[in-house]
Motif scaffolding. Sequence first.
Motif, mmCIF file in Angstrom:
data_model
loop_
_atom_site.group_PDB
_atom_site.id
_atom_site.type_symbol
_atom_site.label_atom_id
_atom_site.label_comp_id
_atom_site.label_asym_id
_atom_site.label_seq_id
_atom_site.Cartn_x
_atom_site.Cartn_y
_atom_site.Cartn_z
ATOM 1 N N ARG A 149 5.450 -0.148 -7.842
ATOM 2 C CA ARG A 149 5.823 0.684 -6.687
ATOM 3 C C ARG A 149 6.407 2.029 -7.121
ATOM 4 N NH1 ARG A 149 5.351 3.149 -2.851
ATOM 5 N NH2 ARG A 149 6.256 2.839 -0.828
ATOM 6 N N SER A 202 2.647 -0.473 5.415
ATOM 7 C CA SER A 202 4.109 -0.422 5.451
ATOM 8 C C SER A 202 4.628 -1.143 4.214
ATOM 9 C CB SER A 202 4.633 -1.111 6.716
ATOM 10 O OG SER A 202 4.413 -2.515 6.625
ATOM 11 N N LYS A 203 5.865 -0.871 3.858
ATOM 12 C CA LYS A 203 6.441 -1.524 2.671
ATOM 13 C C LYS A 203 6.461 -3.036 2.813
ATOM 14 C CE LYS A 203 8.994 2.303 0.893
ATOM 15 N NZ LYS A 203 9.612 2.681 -0.299
ATOM 16 N N GLU A 226 2.883 -4.194 2.332
ATOM 17 C CA GLU A 226 2.562 -3.955 0.928
ATOM 18 C C GLU A 226 3.170 -5.057 0.048
ATOM 19 O OE1 GLU A 226 3.190 0.079 -1.012
ATOM 20 O OE2 GLU A 226 4.863 -1.120 -1.774
#
Length: 122
Positions: free
Chosen positions: A52, A62-63, A66
């Motif tokens: 990341r 989106s995180k 992800e």
Amino acid sequence: MQIFKFALAGAFCAGIEFISFFILIDFFKLEYLVANVISIIIAVTINYVLSRAFVFQKSRYSKTNEMLSFFFFSLLALLLNQFILWFLVDIIKLDVRLCKAIAIAMVAFFSYVTKKHIVFKA
């Protein structure tokens, strides 16, 4: 450049995975398939942070998505790694250290492709 960064982060995490695997089987006397799962979990967690921050800075997800995607494909990689390790140790009867190195190398390509083209696809 991204492949180099992935290889660098991957080599670091493979080293963590390999060392923690042998600490778990040699010092803690865990069964090798249990030690494999624990060592992979440690390495995958570190790999997510490195991927990341250092390798794949952008993602179309989106995180949360992800991270879920990253850990889903890491779970698939863990299962593949477990199968390869079991097959080489129990069926082919090779040394567990050699088998662990082979399993890491074989799963590395799967991990790169899924992370680049699915998890962190910009």
